[in-house]
Design a protein around this motif. Structure first.
Motif, short mmCIF file in Angstrom:
data_model
loop_
_atom_site.label_atom_id
_atom_site.label_comp_id
_atom_site.label_asym_id
_atom_site.label_seq_id
_atom_site.Cartn_x
_atom_site.Cartn_y
_atom_site.Cartn_z
N UNK A 95 0.85 -1.18 0.00
CA UNK A 95 0.00 0.00 0.00
C UNK A 95 0.90 1.24 0.00
N UNK A 96 0.43 2.29 -0.62
CA UNK A 96 1.21 3.54 -0.63
C UNK A 96 0.30 4.70 -0.24
N UNK A 97 0.91 5.82 0.21
CA UNK A 97 0.07 6.98 0.51
C UNK A 97 -0.65 7.42 -0.76
N UNK A 118 4.00 6.36 -7.09
CA UNK A 118 4.51 5.64 -5.93
C UNK A 118 4.04 4.19 -5.90
N UNK A 149 6.63 1.11 -5.79
CA UNK A 149 6.65 0.12 -4.71
C UNK A 149 6.37 -1.27 -5.26
N UNK A 174 7.65 13.28 -6.50
CA UNK A 174 7.65 11.92 -5.93
C UNK A 174 7.62 10.87 -7.04
N UNK A 175 6.96 11.19 -8.14
CA UNK A 175 6.92 10.23 -9.24
C UNK A 175 8.29 10.14 -9.92
N UNK A 222 9.06 16.79 -12.18
CA UNK A 222 8.98 15.64 -13.07
C UNK A 222 8.67 16.08 -14.51
N UNK A 249 9.11 16.11 1.82
CA UNK A 249 8.92 14.79 1.21
C UNK A 249 10.22 13.98 1.11
N UNK A 307 12.75 14.39 -0.60
CA UNK A 307 13.33 14.31 -1.93
C UNK A 307 14.68 15.02 -1.94
N UNK A 322 11.80 7.62 0.53
CA UNK A 322 10.96 8.68 -0.06
C UNK A 322 9.55 8.14 -0.35
N UNK A 323 8.57 8.77 0.26
CA UNK A 323 7.18 8.43 -0.04
C UNK A 323 6.66 7.17 0.63
N UNK A 324 7.50 6.54 1.45
CA UNK A 324 7.05 5.31 2.11
C UNK A 324 6.07 5.62 3.23
N UNK A 325 5.11 4.71 3.43
CA UNK A 325 4.20 4.84 4.57
C UNK A 325 4.99 4.54 5.83
#
Lengths: 314, 317
Positions: A78-80, A150, A154, A186-187, B224, B258, B260, B313-316
């Motif tokens: 799962x991701x945010x 994301x 993942x 983030x992408x 991006x 974030x 980054x 980065x971006x992990x829960x």
């Protein structure tokens, strides 16, 4: 709409309109224009008689690649969701919801619909190909253009980790317009993140194969799509860093026919082989047979694979 | 400072007035001009402060692209000694959109490279506006191989709108070149520090920015896709770039939250272009500090640190 709807009186239209068969059972080939009976198309993994490779989702690819059409679905992390609270004309969360509903309906309608776990544009499964264990990760263009965010990043990491843990090859079928803008930078970070995951597969001495499918471009082509030990491509797939429209705008001239297609990339030395989808499992089996020939048969054993449901004739 | 950005227009008007008055008082005409000049100066500095206090993402994008913002060559000239430029990818050609070589940086030899946008018209053409072809990224790989062989740290300065989207680049494997360069950063057994000094444009940036530490100048952007590009895809209207810049969170602060980027380097009031020397000093202090912090790590630890950094980065949680 067909030629009949133009000439038939309004009363007749509704009569024709009620018939569902023409819409659901026949598919038009984009290459030759001929109508193809849908069950025939499914049997040929959505390759038309004239060789057009229609875009397909993970289930068709799993069926086309795994031995005996058997596999075990891999659960993806799962991701945010919507970390940037992104909104253009529509909220990103709503776009996600719409995309999810669309693929969930499609997957459910498939006879193997229960043999897949898909929450975003990626689905992964493990099984045997040519008798060799392999994790197959499929990018689904039908889910927001297969855009790399994301969730996809993942998923990629998870697929690579599963390959290493189960002593299996990693095979990735790419299909993407590029990065998912709704996740901003983030992408972009999924480019190095997926690359790191490939390093683990390399270090474990396992093969990493890429199957380039239509279309593959942007951040996807500029990261994991171009880092395979072997690059296979489906016929006439568009594979690019910048898509043709962007380039035509930059150089202000039309690009030649076939530019950035699989065959062109093979000529330019970027792709090893252009392979028909119906032969893909066989070709990958041969490659894995060679590349994994020196590995001792794994103590991790043949992965358990679930039985696909028997096709129900309706 | 010669170029005023659109949003700096009130400032430009004031500064022009000041210059005129200074011209006049230089001629010795009228005694009361000095008061007026200092009043306008104060107003101008207040104005500058106001404008830069809360720059929105679109304005920051403009500052990040300012033609007088310090470029790679300025950093080399000011803060690196004994620079030996190295050229060519050994396969096809030399791409001057990415400049690189060997240099002494605060007492240690390093491999240093970065995008160079060029400043004069000829310079911009020569450097292709900082938009690299595959050869640029293949040269970067070559230089990083050299860093590995001779155990040298790598410093990169990122400033590009993106990799060049052209026919020739596509034919020669632009995507593959970027992917390999990113991979080479990530497998490097020596310390690597990258600074986004202007525009961090997508794949063209990440190809030389997958480092142990990624720093960013206060008004730089890292994105991006360009705000214009994003707007033309999502809204089918490039004029909505301001909205896209806002939505994509491309400025230093959100990038820091974030994870980054690891650190934001402050710019002088009014942006790097108003005081290049101080900007370069701050950037180099930060590079030095970060390189030093990495110097004790083994090759394995350096690779592990990079992996953990990017995986986080971006992990829960």
């Amino acid at each position: 709409m067909n030629w009949l709807s133009n000439i038939s009186p309004p009363g007749l239209k509704s009569v024709f309109g009620k018939r569902e068969t023409p819409d659901n059972l026949w598919v038009k080939c984009p290459k030759s224009g001929e109508l193809i009976f849908k069950p025939d198309l499914e049997a040929s993994f959505w390759v038309t008689p004239s060789g057009a490779h229609l875009r397909v989702g993970p289930l068709v690819r799993f069926r086309a690649m795994f031995d005996d059409q058997k596999w075990e679905a891999i659960e993806l992390p799962e991701v945010p969701r919507d970390p940037l609270k992104f909104k253009d004309d529509k909220r990103y969360v709503d776009r996600l919801k719409g995309a999810k509903a669309k693929i969930s309906d499609r997957n459910k309608a498939d006879p193997n619909g229960e043999n897949i776990i898909q929450d975003d544009c990626m689905a992964a499964a493990i099984g045997l190909i040519g008798g060799k264990p392999a994790v197959v990760l499929v990018q689904d263009f039908a889910f927001m253009g297969g855009s790399l965010g994301m969730a996809a990043g993942e998923a990629f990491i998870k697929a690579a980790e599963t390959a290493v843990a189960r002593d299996a090859a990693l095979i990735v079928c790419t299909a993407s317009g590029g990065a998912r803008m709704q996740e901003g930078t983030l992408s972009l970070m999924q480019m190095p993140r997926t690359t790191l995951a490939i390093e683990d597969v390399r270090e474990a001495g396992l093969p990493y194969l890429v199957v380039l499918t239509d279309p593959t471009s942007g951040g996807v082509s500029a990261s994991y799509a171009m880092l395979g030990d072997v690059h296979l491509a489906e016929p006439e797939a568009m594979i690019a860093f910048s898509g043709p429209r962007v380039i035509e705008q930059t150089i202000r001239q039309k690009l030649p026919e076939g530019f950035q297609r699989s065959e062109f990339l093979k000529d330019k030395g970027v792709v090893d082989m252009v392979v028909d989808r119906r032969e893909m499992g066989k070709v990958i089996g041969s490659i894995l047979g060679h590349l994994m020939s020196r590995r001792k048969s794994s103590s991790k054993g043949v992965p358990p694979v679930s039985q696909p449901r028997v096709d129900v004739v309706e | 400072m010669n170029t005023y950005l659109d949003f700096e227009k009130p400032l430009a008007d004031l500064d022009r007035k000041i210059a005129e008055l200074e011209n006049l008082s230089g001629n010795g005409e009228g005694p009361s001009l000095q008061d007026e000049i200092s009043r306008l100066r104060e107003k101008s500095s207040k104005q500058l402060h106001e404008l830069y206090k809360n720059l929105d993402p679109w304005r920051k994008t403009q500052v990040a692209r300012h033609p007088e913002r310090p470029h790679f060559k300025d950093y080399i000239a000011e803060a690196f000694e004994d620079f030996v430029p190295l050229a060519g990818d050994r396969v096809f050609g030399e791409d001057e959109a990415i400049v690189g070589g060997l240099a002494k940086f605060r007492g240690r030899s390093v491999v240093v490279m970065g995008h160079e946008k060029g400043r004069s018209t000829e310079g911009r053409i020569k450097h292709n506006f900082g938009m690299a072809h595959p050869e640029g990224y293949r040269k970067a790989v070559r230089l990083m191989d050299m860093a590995e062989q001779f155990d040298l740290p790598v410093v990169t300065l990122v400033d590009t709108a993106g990799a060049y989207p052209g026919k020739a680049g596509e034919e020669r494997g632009q995507a593959e070149a970027i992917a390999r360069s990113t991979e080479r950063c990530l497998t490097l057994p020596t310390p690597m520090v990258s600074v986004i000094v202007g525009e961090g444009g997508s794949g063209g940036a990440i190809g030389i920015a997958a480092a142990n530490k990624v720093l960013i100048l206060e008004h730089s952007i890292y994105s991006v896709i360009s705000p214009e590009g994003c707007a033309s895809i999502l809204w089918r209207d490039a004029a909505r770039a301001r909205d896209a810049a806002e939505a994509m969170k491309i400025t230093a602060q959100p990038l820091l939250s974030n994870k980054i980027v690891d650190e934001v380097i402050s710019e002088p009031l009014g942006g790097a272009h108003r005081d290049p020397a101080n900007t370069i000093r701050s950037v180099c202090d930060a590079i030095d500090r970060n390189l030093t912090s990495l110097e004790g790590l083994s090759p394995k630890e350096l690779r592990q640190q990079r992996k953990e950094r990017f995986y986080a980065i971006g992990r829960m949680n």
